[in-house]
Design a protein around this motif. Structure first.
Motif, PDB file in Angstrom:
ATOM      1  N   GLN A  15       0.859  -1.165  -0.039  1.00 28.43           N
ATOM      2  CA  GLN A  15      -0.082  -0.078   0.079  1.00 28.43           C
ATOM      3  C   GLN A  15       0.872   1.361  -0.044  1.00 28.43           C
ATOM      4  OE1 GLN A  15      -2.510  -0.488   3.464  1.00 28.43           O
ATOM      5  NE2 GLN A  15      -4.031  -1.922   2.251  1.00 28.43           N
ATOM      6  N   GLN A  16       2.136   1.183  -0.496  1.00 30.81           N
ATOM      7  CA  GLN A  16       2.910   2.381  -0.674  1.00 30.81           C
ATOM      8  C   GLN A  16       3.661   2.584  -2.004  1.00 30.81           C
ATOM      9  OE1 GLN A  16       5.941   1.355   2.269  1.00 30.81           O
ATOM     10  NE2 GLN A  16       6.802   3.576   2.213  1.00 30.81           N
ATOM     11  N   PHE A  17       3.929   1.632  -2.845  1.00 32.11           N
ATOM     12  CA  PHE A  17       4.550   1.735  -4.132  1.00 32.11           C
ATOM     13  C   PHE A  17       3.771   1.214  -5.219  1.00 32.11           C
ATOM     14  CE2 PHE A  17       8.017   0.755  -0.818  1.00 32.11           C
ATOM     15  CZ  PHE A  17       8.611   1.742  -0.831  1.00 32.11           C
ATOM     16  N   TYR A  18       4.111   1.757  -6.511  1.00 30.58           N
ATOM     17  CA  TYR A  18       3.564   1.150  -7.703  1.00 30.58           C
ATOM     18  C   TYR A  18       4.589   0.173  -7.993  1.00 30.58           C
ATOM     19  CZ  TYR A  18      -0.140   4.663  -8.360  1.00 30.58           C
ATOM     20  OH  TYR A  18      -1.198   5.744  -7.969  1.00 30.58           O
ATOM     21  N   ILE A  19       4.161  -1.019  -8.441  1.00 30.99           N
ATOM     22  CA  ILE A  19       5.222  -2.041  -9.096  1.00 30.99           C
ATOM     23  C   ILE A  19       4.631  -2.161 -10.560  1.00 30.99           C
ATOM     24  CG2 ILE A  19       5.785  -4.253  -9.048  1.00 30.99           C
ATOM     25  CD1 ILE A  19       6.934  -2.891  -6.601  1.00 30.99           C
ATOM     26  N   TYR A  20       5.693  -1.996 -11.351  1.00 29.03           N
ATOM     27  CA  TYR A  20       5.277  -2.053 -13.057  1.00 29.03           C
ATOM     28  C   TYR A  20       5.991  -3.444 -13.550  1.00 29.03           C
ATOM     29  CZ  TYR A  20       4.930   2.860 -12.081  1.00 29.03           C
ATOM     30  OH  TYR A  20       4.316   4.245 -11.475  1.00 29.03           O
ATOM     31  N   SER A  21       4.821  -3.983 -14.041  1.00 35.47           N
ATOM     32  CA  SER A  21       5.335  -5.255 -14.620  1.00 35.47           C
ATOM     33  C   SER A  21       5.829  -4.945 -16.069  1.00 35.47           C
ATOM     34  CB  SER A  21       3.858  -6.127 -14.867  1.00 35.47           C
ATOM     35  OG  SER A  21       4.449  -7.372 -15.427  1.00 35.47           O
ATOM     36  N   VAL A  22       7.003  -5.269 -16.402  1.00 32.32           N
ATOM     37  CA  VAL A  22       8.008  -4.787 -17.374  1.00 32.32           C
ATOM     38  C   VAL A  22       8.243  -6.126 -18.246  1.00 32.32           C
ATOM     39  CG1 VAL A  22       9.888  -3.592 -18.500  1.00 32.32           C
ATOM     40  CG2 VAL A  22       8.774  -2.720 -16.386  1.00 32.32           C
ATOM     41  N   LYS A  40      10.284  -1.555  -9.380  1.00 32.15           N
ATOM     42  CA  LYS A  40       9.779  -0.229  -8.724  1.00 32.15           C
ATOM     43  C   LYS A  40      10.039   0.913  -9.720  1.00 32.15           C
ATOM     44  CE  LYS A  40      10.561  -1.335  -4.058  1.00 32.15           C
ATOM     45  NZ  LYS A  40      11.183  -0.726  -2.758  1.00 32.15           N
ATOM     46  N   GLY A  41       9.240   2.122  -9.686  1.00 36.98           N
ATOM     47  CA  GLY A  41       9.454   3.254 -10.483  1.00 36.98           C
ATOM     48  C   GLY A  41      10.930   3.691 -10.515  1.00 36.98           C
ATOM     49  N   ARG A  42      11.529   3.745  -9.224  1.00 35.05           N
ATOM     50  CA  ARG A  42      12.687   4.160  -9.477  1.00 35.05           C
ATOM     51  C   ARG A  42      13.990   3.345  -9.975  1.00 35.05           C
ATOM     52  NH1 ARG A  42      15.921   1.524  -5.405  1.00 35.05           N
ATOM     53  NH2 ARG A  42      14.719   0.429  -3.678  1.00 35.05           N
ATOM     54  N   GLU A  43      13.486   1.976 -10.377  1.00 33.39           N
ATOM     55  CA  GLU A  43      14.601   1.133 -11.033  1.00 33.39           C
ATOM     56  C   GLU A  43      14.214   1.122 -12.502  1.00 33.39           C
ATOM     57  OE1 GLU A  43      14.421  -2.523  -7.665  1.00 33.39           O
ATOM     58  OE2 GLU A  43      12.856  -2.386  -9.317  1.00 33.39           O
TER      59      GLU A  43
END
Length: 102
Positions: free
Chosen positions: A63-70, A82-85
């Protein structure tokens, strides 16, 4: 003792996702298996810095980060990041100044 980096003060879910479905992105880091990627050893590199892929899913974590399936098509694997990655390739091209054609 090693220094542990924590993201506990960051709550990305206060705003919209930074990336959109179908957006072309590039890995900013080498990403290793933390034990959640089946068929690969823990610690094995899944994605190398500079590998390119497309956002095919957007979820949340803790309930804190967006996780993007790439989807890294050339590698034949989808990796949660994670967005920062990751960084957008499309936004970088849009940000380039226009040049006059002589």
């Amino acid at each position: 003792m090693s220094k542990i980096s924590r993201d506990s003060d960051i709550v990305e879910l206060d705003g919209p996702p930074a990336y959109e479905y179908g957006e072309k992105v590039r890995s900013r880091l080498n990403i290793r298996n933390d034990g959640t990627f089946p068929g690969k050893e823990i610690g094995e590199v899944l994605v190398k810095k500079g590998d390119e892929g497309y956002v095919v899913g957007i979820g949340t974590f803790l309930q804190q980060f967006y996780i993007y399936s790439v989807d890294f098509v050339a590698l034949g694997r989808k990796v949660g990041m994670k967005g920062r990655e990751i960084e957008s390739i499309e936004q970088q091209h849009d940000a380039l100044p226009e040049q006059d054609v002589a």
